[in-house]
Enzyme design. Structure first.
Site, PDB file in Angstrom:
ATOM      1  CB  SER A  97      -0.979  -0.010   1.199  1.00 44.94           C
ATOM      2  OG  SER A  97      -1.492   1.370   1.511  1.00 44.94           O
ATOM      3  CE1 TYR A 113      -4.460  -1.992   4.809  1.00 41.01           C
ATOM      4  CE2 TYR A 113      -3.673   0.160   4.107  1.00 41.01           C
ATOM      5  CZ  TYR A 113      -4.082  -0.967   3.859  1.00 41.01           C
ATOM      6  OH  TYR A 113      -4.222  -1.399   2.474  1.00 41.01           O
TER       7      TYR A 113
END
Length: 350
Positions: free
Chosen positions: A142, A167
């Site tokens: 990501s 995350y």
């Protein structure tokens, strides 16, 4: 090629499976179909690919009525025994791991979900690739791994040791775990840092979906950091084309890699990391403007401060993606947003 794609009830996994099936590849898709967001959308994606909701049972294979070479299995990556059994049976050529607990803000309230799926689930994938060797493991990282970095554009050669959410930390952990397995067991791995993906069949927790839902209901949209945000919005069709091309390019290790001056995005081992982004940041207010134009309706806006875990700007350097695959994502935001609005109106009218 025979592909395992994890997360095929999800946004990107659904699009990638269809792209590879249209090319003629064989695809086995798995997903645990959790309730992080509306499961009806997940089942609708599967239905679009010919997988009947009524036939889905835990650990049982369902054949697609649309694609001859597509089967789906409901399975959780945390279930190591079931995953190992699937790898032993199917003998995959390429694995694309897109299953993950997504969402920056949700990681502030439910951190355990990120450990179970993004850490435990990923090490199970690595162990399965070790036990039943594959030609290539491609996995979703990501753009959030860039965290506190401010030098633009973000490059895979940059240090990324300051994540701003669990995350992001879980995705950085995936890259480190993948390198370890590439080094120890010679498993070719490639990590892909996606930049703000949007488009038809998108997730309901993402900004574009939240915006259109509020605008069509006459409600206000929440505009964080008072609109002073820039995002490298990347159309989902560009993302999956990038994944397909990267999957076809198996890393072999860089003989010129130097441990005295280590490049974080490559290695002497068969390991690589790429950015996949539009490399053209757009102001959040311009993004909202494109949506308003496509809808023919102005949004009511609540201007709010920056949320914990968010970063004010993202910008992808995709020069190594272009160099190695000849591909550059380039769908303009106005075009991509219009396609999303067209899908949204069609889907919810049904």
């Amino acid at each position: 090629m025979k592909y395992l794609i994890t997360g095929t009830a999800g946004f990107i996994g659904f699009h990638l499976a269809n792209l590879l099936l249209e090319r003629g590849d064989t695809v086995i898709g798995i997903d645990n179909i959790n309730d992080y967001y509306d499961v009806n959308l997940k089942f609708a994606r599967l239905k679009e690919s010919g997988i009947s909701r009524e036939e889905i049972r835990l650990h049982e294979s369902v054949r697609s009525s649309k694609f001859e070479k597509y089967s789906f299995v409901k399975m959780d990556l945390a279930d190591k025994e079931a995953l190992m059994s699937l790898f032993e049976k199917e003998k995959f050529d390429i694995v694309v791991n897109l299953a993950a607990q997504a969402g920056v803000r949700y990681s502030l309230v439910n951190p355990g979900a990120y450990i179970q799926t993004n850490i435990t689930g990923f090490v199970n994938i690595l162990e399965a690739c070790r036990a039943f060797p594959v030609k290539h493991l491609v996995y979703a990282s990501s753009s959030s791994v860039y965290g506190a970095n401010t030098q633009m554009p973000f490059s895979t050669s940059d240090n990324v040791d300051h994540p701003l959410s669990l995350y992001a930390a879980s995705k950085k952990s995936n890259e480190l775990m993948a390198h370890t397995y590439s080094h120890l067991f010679n498993i070719p791995t490639t990590g892909l840092r996606f930049f703000t993906v949007y488009g038809p069949w998108g997730r309901p927790d993402m900004a574009l979906f939240l915006f259109i839902d509020a605008i069509t209901k006459g409600e206000s949209i929440q505009v964080f950091n008072h609109g002073k945000m820039k995002r490298d919005f990347t159309y989902v069709g560009d993302i999956v084309e990038g994944i397909k091309r990267v999957a076809d390019k198996i890393p072999a290790g860089d003989p010129d890699w130097n441990g005295d001056d280590p490049d974080p995005g490559s290695s002497y081992a068969p390991y690589k990391v790429y950015n996949i982004g539009n490399s053209s940041p757009v102001e959040l207010m311009d993004y909202i403007g494109a949506l308003e134009k496509a809808l023919g309706k102005e949004a009511k806006k609540d201007m709010l401060p920056l949320q914990p875990g968010d970063v004010p700007a993202t910008f992808a350097d995709v020069s190594d993606l272009i160099r190695d695959t000849g591909y550059k994502p380039d769908t303009p935001v106005a075009e991509g947003v219009a396609k999303f609005v067209e899908w949204y109106n069609s889907f919810y009218k049904k």
